[in-house]
Design an enzyme around this catalytic site. Structure first.
Site, mmCIF file in Angstrom:
data_model
loop_
_atom_site.group_PDB
_atom_site.id
_atom_site.type_symbol
_atom_site.label_atom_id
_atom_site.label_comp_id
_atom_site.label_asym_id
_atom_site.label_seq_id
_atom_site.Cartn_x
_atom_site.Cartn_y
_atom_site.Cartn_z
ATOM 1 N N LYS A 9 0.851 -1.184 0.000
ATOM 2 C CA LYS A 9 0.000 0.000 0.000
ATOM 3 C C LYS A 9 0.889 1.237 0.000
ATOM 4 O O LYS A 9 2.058 1.147 0.304
ATOM 5 C CB LYS A 9 -0.907 0.025 1.236
ATOM 6 C CG LYS A 9 -1.917 -1.134 1.265
ATOM 7 C CD LYS A 9 -2.844 -1.078 2.449
ATOM 8 C CE LYS A 9 -3.662 0.170 2.605
ATOM 9 N NZ LYS A 9 -4.533 0.547 1.509
ATOM 10 N N GLY A 11 0.689 3.699 -2.660
ATOM 11 C CA GLY A 11 0.916 4.251 -3.986
ATOM 12 C C GLY A 11 0.676 5.753 -4.018
ATOM 13 O O GLY A 11 1.300 6.474 -4.784
ATOM 14 N N GLU A 18 -1.473 5.507 6.751
ATOM 15 C CA GLU A 18 -2.317 4.318 6.580
ATOM 16 C C GLU A 18 -1.910 3.218 7.556
ATOM 17 O O GLU A 18 -2.752 2.542 8.137
ATOM 18 C CB GLU A 18 -2.214 3.783 5.150
ATOM 19 C CG GLU A 18 -2.913 4.622 4.110
ATOM 20 C CD GLU A 18 -2.818 4.001 2.729
ATOM 21 O OE1 GLU A 18 -3.146 2.816 2.578
ATOM 22 O OE2 GLU A 18 -2.409 4.715 1.795
ATOM 23 N N LYS A 36 -5.298 -6.136 -7.952
ATOM 24 C CA LYS A 36 -4.445 -6.264 -6.766
ATOM 25 C C LYS A 36 -4.560 -7.652 -6.123
ATOM 26 O O LYS A 36 -3.917 -7.936 -5.134
ATOM 27 C CB LYS A 36 -4.820 -5.194 -5.749
ATOM 28 C CG LYS A 36 -4.767 -3.792 -6.343
ATOM 29 C CD LYS A 36 -3.695 -2.958 -5.747
ATOM 30 C CE LYS A 36 -3.594 -1.612 -6.424
ATOM 31 N NZ LYS A 36 -4.344 -0.568 -5.806
#
Length: 170
Positions: A9, A11, A18, A36
Site C-alpha cells: 500500500k 501508492g 495508513e 491487486k
C-alpha cells in the site's frame, strides 16, 4: 494482496498514516480491485514497494537499499530461502507529475519505489528495508488484515481470508 492478505500500500504516498491507522484498528479489512488480487506480492503489482525516507539522506538510503540481498543474515538468523526474487533491489526516487522535483509526503518526506520482483517473505522484506537508517516507513503491510474484498472485472465482489486461516478450519 497475497494469499495471506499481506499487501503493498502507499501508492499515493500516505502509507505511514495508513499503517498508523491500520495498527490502531481492531480489525483491518482491505478493499481493492481485481488487479491487486494475487497469490504472491509483486505478481501483479510492478510499481515496487513505496518506502518513505528522510529527504536529507535519500541518495544514501537508495544505495543501501540496492545493496540488500534476498537471503540476508541481517535478521539475526541464517535465511534458508530468498525473501524476494531479484538479486538486488532497484530503488527510484518518485518524481512528481505536475510539478518539478520529487513527490513530498504529507510528512515532508520523499518516496523511493523499491523494486524487488516477487516477494516470497513479506515480513522479512519489510524488516530488511526498515533496518536501513533514514527509512521512515515501508509500504508492506504484513499480517495486519483479516479480510480482503475485491471488486472483480465483471462487477461482482469476492471476499478472501488468509490462506492459513482456511487451512486451520479444514
Amino acid at each position: 494482496v497475497d494469499s495471506e492478505l499481506n499487501a503493498i500500500k502507499g501508492g499515493g504516498g500516505a502509507h505511514l498514516r495508513e499503517k498508523l491507522v491500520a495498527n490502531a484498528s481492531a480489525k483491518l479489512i482491505l478493499i481493492a480491485d481485481y488487479r491487486k488480487n494475487s497469490q504472491v506480492l509483486g505478481q501483479n503489482w510492478d510499481k515496487g514497494i513505496p518506502v518513505e525516507v528522510s529527504p536529507i539522506a535519500w541518495q544514501t538510503i537508495k544505495r543501501q537499499l540496492e545493496r540488500l540481498v534476498p537471503r540476508s543474515r541481517a535478521l539475526g538468523t541464517l535465511a534458508t530461502a530468498d525473501a524476494f526474487e531479484l538479486d538486488h533491489p532497484v530503488a527510484t526516487l518518485r518524481n512528481a507529475v505536475r510539478k518539478a522535483g520529487p513527490v513530498v509526503t504529507d510528512n515532508g518526506n520523499f518516496i523511493l519505489d523499491v523494486h524487488v520482483g516477487k516477494i516470497h517473505d513479506p515480513i522479512a522484506v519489510e524488516q530488511l528495508i526498515k533496518m536501513v537508517p533514514g527509512v521512515i516507513e515501508v509500504g508492506v503491510f504484513s499480517r495486519m488484515a483479516c479480510e480482503a474484498w475485491f471488486g472483480n472485472e465483471d462487477g461482482s465482489v469476492s471476499m478472501r481470508i488468509p490462506q492459513s486461516e482456511i487451512k486451520k478450519k479444514d
